[in-house]
Design a protein around this motif. Structure first.
Motif, mmCIF file in Angstrom:
data_model
loop_
_atom_site.group_PDB
_atom_site.id
_atom_site.type_symbol
_atom_site.label_atom_id
_atom_site.label_comp_id
_atom_site.label_asym_id
_atom_site.label_seq_id
_atom_site.Cartn_x
_atom_site.Cartn_y
_atom_site.Cartn_z
ATOM 1 N N ALA A 1 24.854 32.387 53.815
ATOM 2 C CA ALA A 1 26.002 31.730 53.170
ATOM 3 C C ALA A 1 25.757 31.563 51.672
ATOM 4 O O ALA A 1 26.648 31.838 50.858
ATOM 5 N N HIS A 2 24.553 31.129 51.310
ATOM 6 C CA HIS A 2 24.221 30.975 49.894
ATOM 7 C C HIS A 2 24.254 32.326 49.178
ATOM 8 O O HIS A 2 24.768 32.436 48.064
ATOM 9 N N THR A 3 23.726 33.347 49.829
ATOM 10 C CA THR A 3 23.708 34.685 49.232
ATOM 11 C C THR A 3 25.125 35.189 49.002
ATOM 12 O O THR A 3 25.442 35.732 47.939
ATOM 13 N N SER A 4 25.979 34.974 49.964
ATOM 14 C CA SER A 4 27.383 35.377 49.829
ATOM 15 C C SER A 4 28.047 34.646 48.664
ATOM 16 O O SER A 4 28.783 35.248 47.872
ATOM 17 N N SER A 5 27.769 33.371 48.545
ATOM 18 C CA SER A 5 28.323 32.569 47.457
ATOM 19 C C SER A 5 27.806 33.051 46.094
ATOM 20 O O SER A 5 28.564 33.136 45.126
ATOM 21 N N ILE A 6 26.523 33.382 46.026
ATOM 22 C CA ILE A 6 25.922 33.891 44.790
ATOM 23 C C ILE A 6 26.604 35.192 44.371
ATOM 24 O O ILE A 6 26.998 35.357 43.202
ATOM 25 N N VAL A 7 26.750 36.102 45.318
ATOM 26 C CA VAL A 7 27.381 37.400 45.035
ATOM 27 C C VAL A 7 28.807 37.191 44.523
ATOM 28 O O VAL A 7 29.230 37.814 43.545
ATOM 29 N N ARG A 8 29.534 36.272 45.155
ATOM 30 C CA ARG A 8 30.922 36.002 44.749
ATOM 31 C C ARG A 8 30.981 35.372 43.363
ATOM 32 O O ARG A 8 31.718 35.826 42.491
ATOM 33 N N LYS A 9 30.185 34.319 43.135
ATOM 34 C CA LYS A 9 30.230 33.597 41.863
ATOM 35 C C LYS A 9 29.799 34.453 40.680
ATOM 36 O O LYS A 9 30.335 34.304 39.578
ATOM 37 N N LEU A 10 28.827 35.332 40.903
ATOM 38 C CA LEU A 10 28.342 36.178 39.807
ATOM 39 C C LEU A 10 29.092 37.511 39.728
ATOM 40 O O LEU A 10 28.786 38.355 38.893
ATOM 41 N N GLU A 11 30.080 37.665 40.619
ATOM 42 C CA GLU A 11 30.913 38.870 40.674
ATOM 43 C C GLU A 11 30.062 40.126 40.834
ATOM 44 O O GLU A 11 30.250 41.129 40.146
ATOM 45 N N LEU A 12 29.135 40.049 41.777
ATOM 46 C CA LEU A 12 28.276 41.181 42.089
ATOM 47 C C LEU A 12 28.837 41.908 43.300
ATOM 48 O O LEU A 12 29.802 41.457 43.908
ATOM 49 N N LYS A 13 28.201 43.021 43.666
ATOM 50 C CA LYS A 13 28.722 43.808 44.774
ATOM 51 C C LYS A 13 27.927 43.637 46.062
ATOM 52 O O LYS A 13 28.433 43.925 47.140
ATOM 53 N N SER A 14 26.671 43.189 45.946
ATOM 54 C CA SER A 14 25.837 43.126 47.146
ATOM 55 C C SER A 14 24.639 42.210 46.945
ATOM 56 O O SER A 14 24.313 41.819 45.821
ATOM 57 N N ARG A 15 23.965 41.939 48.060
ATOM 58 C CA ARG A 15 22.716 41.174 48.042
ATOM 59 C C ARG A 15 21.667 41.936 47.242
ATOM 60 O O ARG A 15 20.886 41.344 46.511
ATOM 61 N N PHE A 16 21.665 43.241 47.402
ATOM 62 C CA PHE A 16 20.720 44.089 46.675
ATOM 63 C C PHE A 16 20.909 43.936 45.165
ATOM 64 O O PHE A 16 19.939 43.774 44.423
ATOM 65 N N GLU A 17 22.157 43.963 44.721
ATOM 66 C CA GLU A 17 22.433 43.783 43.297
ATOM 67 C C GLU A 17 22.004 42.387 42.835
ATOM 68 O O GLU A 17 21.457 42.231 41.740
ATOM 69 N N ALA A 18 22.197 41.381 43.666
ATOM 70 C CA ALA A 18 21.761 40.022 43.333
ATOM 71 C C ALA A 18 20.242 39.972 43.179
ATOM 72 O O ALA A 18 19.720 39.314 42.281
ATOM 73 N N ALA A 19 19.527 40.693 44.049
ATOM 74 C CA ALA A 19 18.070 40.732 43.958
ATOM 75 C C ALA A 19 17.620 41.389 42.657
ATOM 76 O O ALA A 19 16.689 40.916 41.993
#
Length: 84
Positions: free
Chosen positions: A45-63
């Motif tokens: 849930a946190h990862t999904s929120s991070i991706v949404r808030k930072l306007e990223l495309k995936s968990r991989f991109e967030a990493a």
């Protein structure tokens, strides 16, 4: 993510910042959950929120963002918490 995309880490909650910083390790959600003492579902849930808030495309991109911008993440979030 484009070069012109400004990342605003101050929009993240404290727990989201913790998750984001740990994403750079490349570990699975199960390991992150154990490390943080929370449920794996909560990490997702946190990862999904991070991706949404930072306007990223995936968990991989967030990493990748976490790995590249660790100092900026810590700086922006500390500034945001000291302003409160």
């Amino acid at each position: 993510m484009t070069d012109r995309h400004a990342l605003d880490f101050s929009t993240l909650t404290g727990r989201e910042v913790e998750v984001l910083l740990l994403l750079a390790s490349g570990e699975q959600n199960r390991w992150l959950a154990r490390r943080l003492g929370i449920a794996e579902r909560t990490v997702r849930a946190h990862t999904s929120s991070i991706v949404r808030k930072l306007e990223l495309k995936s968990r991989f991109e967030a990493a990748i963002v976490s790995h590249l911008y660790t100092d900026d993440i810590k700086c922006q979030t500390q500034m945001g918490s000291s302003a409160a």
